[in-house]
Design an enzyme around this catalytic site. Structure first.
Site, short mmCIF file in Angstrom:
data_model
loop_
_atom_site.label_atom_id
_atom_site.label_comp_id
_atom_site.label_asym_id
_atom_site.label_seq_id
_atom_site.Cartn_x
_atom_site.Cartn_y
_atom_site.Cartn_z
N ARG A 1 0.81 -1.22 0.00
CA ARG A 1 0.00 0.00 0.00
C ARG A 1 0.84 1.27 0.00
O ARG A 1 0.35 2.34 -0.30
CB ARG A 1 -0.91 0.03 1.23
N HIS B 1 15.64 31.09 11.40
CA HIS B 1 15.25 30.05 10.45
C HIS B 1 14.84 30.68 9.13
O HIS B 1 14.19 31.72 9.10
CB HIS B 1 14.06 29.26 11.02
N ARG C 1 12.72 32.74 2.05
CA ARG C 1 12.04 33.28 3.22
C ARG C 1 13.00 33.18 4.39
O ARG C 1 13.54 32.13 4.68
CB ARG C 1 10.77 32.48 3.54
N HIS D 1 14.20 34.33 10.05
CA HIS D 1 13.24 34.80 11.05
C HIS D 1 13.46 34.16 12.42
O HIS D 1 13.88 33.01 12.52
CB HIS D 1 11.81 34.48 10.60
N GLN E 1 0.87 26.08 17.71
CA GLN E 1 0.45 26.65 16.44
C GLN E 1 1.00 25.77 15.33
O GLN E 1 2.07 25.18 15.47
CB GLN E 1 1.03 28.07 16.33
N TYR F 1 4.93 23.56 9.45
CA TYR F 1 5.65 23.76 10.70
C TYR F 1 4.73 23.44 11.87
O TYR F 1 3.58 23.86 11.87
CB TYR F 1 6.00 25.23 10.93
N LYS G 1 10.47 42.97 2.95
CA LYS G 1 10.68 42.87 4.40
C LYS G 1 11.92 42.03 4.71
O LYS G 1 12.75 42.42 5.54
CB LYS G 1 9.44 42.25 5.06
N ASP G 2 12.07 40.87 4.03
CA ASP G 2 13.24 40.02 4.27
C ASP G 2 14.53 40.66 3.74
O ASP G 2 15.60 40.46 4.30
CB ASP G 2 13.04 38.63 3.67
N ASN H 1 1.72 25.99 11.07
CA ASN H 1 1.79 26.93 9.96
C ASN H 1 2.04 26.18 8.66
O ASN H 1 2.67 25.12 8.66
CB ASN H 1 2.94 27.93 10.17
N LYS I 1 10.62 24.93 16.39
CA LYS I 1 9.85 24.55 15.21
C LYS I 1 10.23 23.15 14.76
O LYS I 1 11.39 22.77 14.82
CB LYS I 1 10.13 25.50 14.04
#
Length: 184
Positions: free
Chosen positions: A23, A119, A59, A62, A46, A132, A167-168, A48, A72
């Site tokens: 399977r 990260h 990205r 952060h 949380q 995440y 922003k980054d 994400n 994370k």
């Protein structure tokens, strides 16, 4: 699960132990007891998802300031990416060092990122999705970032980014973050 500690203490590459048959396969990607046995306490508060249609999307880098730091568990669910983490723990012997790990939708590999690490990632394929599990809720006032191409960090990205948010691109370099943290 197979836990491989990286050169950055507390950061692990986690490979699944697959149980295969006609399977396909079954594997656990999270078990509180197995994670705790490796000193990882990640009560997910949380979850994400990041969807990235363009290959070469970057990205990062952060992180959130204490007491809102995030641990994370990162997994690529579709496509491929180069995931990078930086140790920002000033008391750590690997402070300011980074590692990069290739995560793909096919290798099912995960990366555990401890709190007080920056990260980020670069997508290596179009239509790359990243999931995440995060230990803390997003706190806008605690959000920070480092410049992804800061020469002081020397991150060796496998390709030139094609898409980086304004922003980054505007994150300060590592030496600025050190000067700000020493003023606290």
């Amino acid at each position: 699960m197979i836990f491989t500690e990286t050169k950055l203490a507390g950061a692990f590459i986690i490979d699944l132990e697959r149980r295969s048959d006609e399977r396909g396969f079954f594997a656990r990607s999270w078990c509180e007891d197995e994670f705790a046995a490796h000193g990882i306490f990640l009560p997910p508060l949380q979850a994400n998802l990041s969807s990235n249609p363009t290959q070469g999307t970057l990205r990062g880098m952060h992180y959130q300031l204490p007491p809102h730091e995030e641990s994370k568990l990162v997994r690529c669910t579709r496509g491929a990416l180069y995931d990078v983490i930086i140790d920002l723990r000033e008391e750590s012997p690997t402070f300011g060092q980074w590692i990069g790990v290739e995560l793909t939708g096919d290798n099912f590999r995960q990366l555990f990122v401890p709190g007080r690490f920056a990260h980020g990632f670069l997508t290596l394929a179009p239509d790359t999705d990243v999931a995440y599990q995060v230990s803390a809720k997003y706190t806008p006032g605690a959000e920070r970032g480092l410049r992804w191409n800061d020469p002081a960090l020397g991150i060796e990205w496998p390709a030139e980014p094609q898409l980086v948010s304004a922003k980054d691109q505007a994150h300060p370099d590592f030496s600025y973050q050190l000067s700000v943290s020493s003023e606290r």
